[in-house]
Design a protein around this motif. Structure first.
Motif, PDB file in Angstrom:
ATOM      1  N   ASP A 427      38.147  23.692  26.305  1.00 30.45           N
ATOM      2  CA  ASP A 427      39.365  24.477  26.491  1.00 30.45           C
ATOM      3  C   ASP A 427      39.909  24.996  25.162  1.00 30.45           C
ATOM      4  OD1 ASP A 427      39.978  25.042  29.047  1.00 30.45           O
ATOM      5  OD2 ASP A 427      41.673  23.674  29.218  1.00 30.45           O
ATOM      6  N   GLU A 428      39.027  25.297  24.251  1.00 28.15           N
ATOM      7  CA  GLU A 428      39.447  25.746  22.925  1.00 28.15           C
ATOM      8  C   GLU A 428      38.715  27.028  22.555  1.00 28.15           C
ATOM      9  OE1 GLU A 428      39.314  24.145  18.260  1.00 28.15           O
ATOM     10  OE2 GLU A 428      38.666  22.868  19.924  1.00 28.15           O
ATOM     11  N   HIS A 429      39.438  27.964  21.952  1.00 26.61           N
ATOM     12  CA  HIS A 429      38.808  29.180  21.451  1.00 26.61           C
ATOM     13  C   HIS A 429      38.268  28.898  20.060  1.00 26.61           C
ATOM     14  CE1 HIS A 429      39.073  33.318  19.467  1.00 26.61           C
ATOM     15  NE2 HIS A 429      38.108  33.408  20.370  1.00 26.61           N
ATOM     16  N   PHE A 430      36.941  28.998  19.897  1.00 31.60           N
ATOM     17  CA  PHE A 430      36.322  28.695  18.613  1.00 31.60           C
ATOM     18  C   PHE A 430      36.478  29.839  17.621  1.00 31.60           C
ATOM     19  CE2 PHE A 430      33.044  25.194  19.864  1.00 31.60           C
ATOM     20  CZ  PHE A 430      34.103  24.345  20.114  1.00 31.60           C
ATOM     21  N   THR A 431      35.949  31.004  17.997  1.00 31.36           N
ATOM     22  CA  THR A 431      35.949  32.115  17.049  1.00 31.36           C
ATOM     23  C   THR A 431      35.586  33.418  17.745  1.00 31.36           C
ATOM     24  OG1 THR A 431      35.095  32.858  14.891  1.00 31.36           O
ATOM     25  CG2 THR A 431      33.521  31.881  16.414  1.00 31.36           C
ATOM     26  N   SER A 432      35.853  34.537  17.062  1.00 31.59           N
ATOM     27  CA  SER A 432      35.409  35.865  17.498  1.00 31.59           C
ATOM     28  C   SER A 432      34.255  36.292  16.600  1.00 31.59           C
ATOM     29  CB  SER A 432      36.554  36.883  17.402  1.00 31.59           C
ATOM     30  OG  SER A 432      37.656  36.474  18.192  1.00 31.59           O
ATOM     31  N   VAL A 433      33.257  36.906  17.183  1.00 33.50           N
ATOM     32  CA  VAL A 433      32.038  37.218  16.450  1.00 33.50           C
ATOM     33  C   VAL A 433      31.726  38.710  16.540  1.00 33.50           C
ATOM     34  CG1 VAL A 433      29.591  36.714  16.160  1.00 33.50           C
ATOM     35  CG2 VAL A 433      31.132  34.927  16.985  1.00 33.50           C
ATOM     36  N   LEU A 434      31.539  39.322  15.382  1.00 35.86           N
ATOM     37  CA  LEU A 434      31.009  40.675  15.301  1.00 35.86           C
ATOM     38  C   LEU A 434      29.615  40.569  14.714  1.00 35.86           C
ATOM     39  CD1 LEU A 434      34.040  42.784  13.979  1.00 35.86           C
ATOM     40  CD2 LEU A 434      32.932  42.971  16.208  1.00 35.86           C
ATOM     41  N   ALA A 435      28.602  40.785  15.542  1.00 39.87           N
ATOM     42  CA  ALA A 435      27.218  40.588  15.115  1.00 39.87           C
ATOM     43  C   ALA A 435      26.287  41.300  16.089  1.00 39.87           C
ATOM     44  CB  ALA A 435      26.883  39.104  15.046  1.00 39.87           C
ATOM     45  N   ASP A 436      25.007  41.243  15.789  1.00 38.15           N
ATOM     46  CA  ASP A 436      24.030  41.742  16.761  1.00 38.15           C
ATOM     47  C   ASP A 436      23.972  40.838  17.977  1.00 38.15           C
ATOM     48  OD1 ASP A 436      23.407  43.940  15.327  1.00 38.15           O
ATOM     49  OD2 ASP A 436      21.434  43.273  14.663  1.00 38.15           O
ATOM     50  N   GLY A 437      24.380  39.583  17.811  1.00 37.79           N
ATOM     51  CA  GLY A 437      24.384  38.676  18.946  1.00 37.79           C
ATOM     52  C   GLY A 437      24.603  37.241  18.515  1.00 37.79           C
ATOM     53  N   VAL A 438      24.565  36.359  19.501  1.00 41.88           N
ATOM     54  CA  VAL A 438      24.722  34.917  19.285  1.00 41.88           C
ATOM     55  C   VAL A 438      23.611  34.205  20.043  1.00 41.88           C
ATOM     56  CG1 VAL A 438      26.197  32.903  19.609  1.00 41.88           C
ATOM     57  CG2 VAL A 438      27.223  35.105  19.026  1.00 41.88           C
ATOM     58  N   CYS A 439      22.977  33.255  19.383  1.00 39.14           N
ATOM     59  CA  CYS A 439      21.899  32.471  19.988  1.00 39.14           C
ATOM     60  C   CYS A 439      22.365  31.025  20.144  1.00 39.14           C
ATOM     61  CB  CYS A 439      20.640  32.531  19.113  1.00 39.14           C
ATOM     62  SG  CYS A 439      19.282  31.460  19.649  1.00 39.14           S
ATOM     63  N   VAL A 440      22.320  30.518  21.374  1.00 38.39           N
ATOM     64  CA  VAL A 440      22.632  29.109  21.643  1.00 38.39           C
ATOM     65  C   VAL A 440      21.324  28.440  22.046  1.00 38.39           C
ATOM     66  CG1 VAL A 440      24.005  27.486  22.968  1.00 38.39           C
ATOM     67  CG2 VAL A 440      24.938  29.738  22.411  1.00 38.39           C
ATOM     68  N   SER A 441      20.840  27.557  21.199  1.00 39.60           N
ATOM     69  CA  SER A 441      19.499  27.005  21.359  1.00 39.60           C
ATOM     70  C   SER A 441      19.527  25.521  21.673  1.00 39.60           C
ATOM     71  CB  SER A 441      18.683  27.243  20.080  1.00 39.60           C
ATOM     72  OG  SER A 441      17.459  26.546  20.100  1.00 39.60           O
ATOM     73  N   THR A 442      18.541  25.090  22.439  1.00 36.42           N
ATOM     74  CA  THR A 442      18.280  23.670  22.623  1.00 36.42           C
ATOM     75  C   THR A 442      17.529  23.144  21.404  1.00 36.42           C
ATOM     76  OG1 THR A 442      16.127  24.010  23.646  1.00 36.42           O
ATOM     77  CG2 THR A 442      18.051  24.043  25.106  1.00 36.42           C
ATOM     78  N   PRO A 443      17.450  21.833  21.216  1.00 35.84           N
ATOM     79  CA  PRO A 443      16.614  21.308  20.128  1.00 35.84           C
ATOM     80  C   PRO A 443      15.160  21.753  20.250  1.00 35.84           C
ATOM     81  CG  PRO A 443      18.073  19.608  20.948  1.00 35.84           C
ATOM     82  CD  PRO A 443      18.234  20.766  21.874  1.00 35.84           C
ATOM     83  N   THR A 444      14.653  21.869  21.480  1.00 40.27           N
ATOM     84  CA  THR A 444      13.283  22.353  21.662  1.00 40.27           C
ATOM     85  C   THR A 444      13.136  23.782  21.166  1.00 40.27           C
ATOM     86  OG1 THR A 444      12.896  20.910  23.570  1.00 40.27           O
ATOM     87  CG2 THR A 444      11.522  22.876  23.401  1.00 40.27           C
ATOM     88  N   GLY A 445      14.162  24.608  21.390  1.00 39.34           N
ATOM     89  CA  GLY A 445      14.106  26.008  20.985  1.00 39.34           C
ATOM     90  C   GLY A 445      14.497  26.257  19.546  1.00 39.34           C
ATOM     91  N   SER A 446      14.723  25.202  18.769  1.00 46.60           N
ATOM     92  CA  SER A 446      15.147  25.406  17.380  1.00 46.60           C
ATOM     93  C   SER A 446      14.067  26.069  16.536  1.00 46.60           C
ATOM     94  CB  SER A 446      15.538  24.068  16.746  1.00 46.60           C
ATOM     95  OG  SER A 446      14.404  23.225  16.572  1.00 46.60           O
ATOM     96  N   THR A 447      12.811  25.973  16.955  1.00 45.79           N
ATOM     97  CA  THR A 447      11.715  26.588  16.199  1.00 45.79           C
ATOM     98  C   THR A 447      11.383  27.990  16.710  1.00 45.79           C
ATOM     99  OG1 THR A 447      10.144  25.471  17.683  1.00 45.79           O
ATOM    100  CG2 THR A 447      10.656  24.386  15.600  1.00 45.79           C
TER     101      THR A 447
END
Length: 566
Positions: A427-447
């Motif tokens: 329930d918290e607003h972390f941040t606003s992002v201006l970028a090409d995108g955002v990647c949310v990865s699992t530990p498996t997908g870290s590579t």
């Protein structure tokens, strides 16, 4: 799922004559057919907004209701249920006559909550009578009563989306999976394997003959068990695979018996799967064998969105972070796996849900509306997700849920300009992002994409979420690592210049308009990957060193140690 820990089953030579082809749909399905909208508890400090509403009908857990593990129950949840039962017994014995204080009750973390209104489902120690009590509906919405009653008639083995769990429930679920994974890493599980699912690249001419070899080996008369082998439906008419020729070759092994009966049995044991079958009847398969690279393993995760049979992967690709077995030894590897059991690693998956913004009453434009007092107001995504809400407000609704093994990416898509996104945690607003995108990865997908975007390498046993920006228009956005007990939300603000696109493991790609967002949470259905015995700890470090050249450089010349002369 039919696989379980137990003794290895063997069949005599005539067992193939009694193979039954049960092609009826199961009552348990991965499809979300019965959408329900419920109310949400405004007192919950973590799950409180109307945007978090149901996309599927799942039954509450009622104390006193006991049932055997369903045939369609996930392997992980069979073990978790047994572990919980044993833990519950030991806990009851330890706490007899003892008083203790549960801080979670004071802050509302132990309440089962839904979007808006009082908790619609009971506590684990509740009763069916509590569901119909007046006290449970004093602050609820008008539609809550009918929702609760309808859910009493549903299958009690069904579960909730992890994005709808309370903080305590999500933490307990994640801890249970981690503890189970740790224990499974030191033991062998012996499965009663009968139905084997073969997955390969159906368009790769080098892999099709290898798939044919494995299928022939499994169907051979020399096997102690009359395996049922499923291959992709497109191979049925593939000339390289040559299904009729394969059956004819296998039929020659039965020349000393009833040829007609043997042929009929072989035709029944070689079957063909499609995506609908994986989604509707995943419990049909006891064991999955992949032939390819990491992409083939990701496809297996995509096919089995909920229930995942144990997956044994042969390395026939380029990298091989997820493929641990050499194909040249497939006969010995499979024989040992079926005879002596396997070691299973549970890899964290994410549950991603697309949430669509709903048009407000008296809405004038994309982000402007007229309120009850006639005042012109602008819609604000931050206010809708974490601000004060109205009791009758329905700001968003779900539009598809996906289980992913690698990453969820929200990017600019084909738009020529940067994407604008908002990131929320619980329930918290972390941040606003201006970028090409955002990647949310699992530990498996870290590579994978995470690494290419500048994110951290992470051991797959870590219970974390990796958040990395893609070409952020700032010098200060650094990759962050969050616990897997957080529910992330990544949305497009109403005043964004362009929309964004969300992709799930690089397969499903969905456009997000202004006001839409994606929830990301730890999945209740981890990916069961078969690991080589005794190599779990060192395997990942060797992989990043061999595949990515991690910290590889030429050693310094050493002409012998010389003491520094002062």
């Amino acid at each position: 799922m039919n696989g379980f820990a137990g003794a290895h089953e063997s069949h005599d030579a005539n067992a193939d004559q009694h193979s039954q082809y049960d092609d009826h749909y199961s009552s348990t399905s991965d499809d979300d057919n019965d959408a329900v909208e419920v109310t949400f508890d405004p007192a919950s400090p973590y799950r409180r907004k109307s945007s978090l509403i149901y996309s599927e009908a799942n039954a509450p857990k009622i104390a006193g209701y006991k049932s055997k593990a369903a045939a369609s129950q996930c392997l992980v949840h069979q073990f978790l249920e047994g572990y919980r039962n044993e833990k519950r017994k030991s806990t009851d014995l330890e706490h007899v006559g003892q008083m203790h204080e549960d801080v979670a009750d004071e802050v509302g973390l132990d309440h089962f909550v839904e979007p808006k209104g009082t908790a619609a489902s009971p506590q684990l120690n509740g009763t069916s009578r509590d569901l119909d009590s007046d006290a449970s509906t004093e602050t609820g919405q008008p539609d809550q009563e009918s929702w609760r009653k309808s859910r009493l008639n549903l299958d009690h083995n069904e579960g909730l989306n992890s994005r709808l769990l309370t903080k305590k429930q999500l933490t307990d679920m994640a801890w249970g999976v981690r503890e189970l994974s740790r224990r499974l890493g030191s033991i062998r599980l012996k499965f009663k394997v009968r139905s084997v699912f073969l997955l390969t690249k159906a368009y790769d001419r080098e892999l099709i003959p290898k798939t044919r070899l494995v299928a022939k080996w499994l169907l051979s008369k020399a096997r102690d068990v009359r395996y049922i082998v499923y291959v992709e439906e497109s191979l049925k008419s593939n000339d390289e695979f040559d299904a009729p020729g394969l059956l004819q070759e296998l039929g020659q092994e039965y020349c000393d018996s009833d040829v007609h009966a043997a042929k009929k049995s072989l035709e029944n044991r070689l079957r063909f799967w499609n995506e609908k079958m994986c989604r509707k009847r995943p419990h049909t398969f006891d064991f999955v064998i992949t032939l390819g690279g990491d992409g083939t393993v990701l496809y297996a995760s995509w096919l089995f969105q909920r229930i995942v049979p144990p997956v044994l992967s042969f390395s026939l690709g380029s990298l091989g972070f997820l493929t641990k077995f050499e194909f040249s030894e497939y006969e010995e590897i499979l024989s040992t796996a079926f005879r002596e059991g396997v070691t299973v690693s549970l890899r964290l998956r994410f549950e991603g849900t697309v949430m669509r913004s709903q048009k407000k009453t008296n809405q004038l434009t994309q982000n402007e509306y007229v309120d009850e007092q006639g005042t012109h107001r602008k819609r604000d995504l931050i206010e809708e997700l974490i601000g004060e809400e109205q009791d009758d407000e329905r700001t968003h609704k779900p539009d598809g849920t996906y289980e992913i093994l690698n990453e969820i990416v929200v990017d600019r898509g084909p738009n020529p300009t940067m994407s604008s996104t908002e990131i929320f945690g619980d329930d918290e607003h972390f941040t606003s992002v201006l970028a090409d995108g955002v990647c949310v990865s699992t530990p498996t997908g870290s590579t994978a994409y995470n690494l290419a975007a500048g994110g951290s390498l992470c051991h797959p046993d870590n219970p974390v979420m990796l958040v990395t920006s893609i070409c952020a228009h700032t010098l200060s956005f650094r990759p962050i690592i969050l616990p897997d007990t957080i529910v992330l939300r990544i949305g497009v603000p109403y005043d964004a210049r362009t929309g964004s696109w969300a992709s799930f493991d690089g397969r499903e790609r969905v456009e997000l308009g202004p006001g839409d967002y994606v929830t990301v949470s730890a999945s209740r259905f981890p990916f069961a990957s078969v690991q080589p015995q005794g190599r779990r700890g060192e395997d990942w470090v060797k992989s990043i060193s061999a595949k990515l050249g991690w910290n590889t450089r030429q050693r310094q010349k050493n002409d012998g140690y010389n003491q520094w002369n002062k």
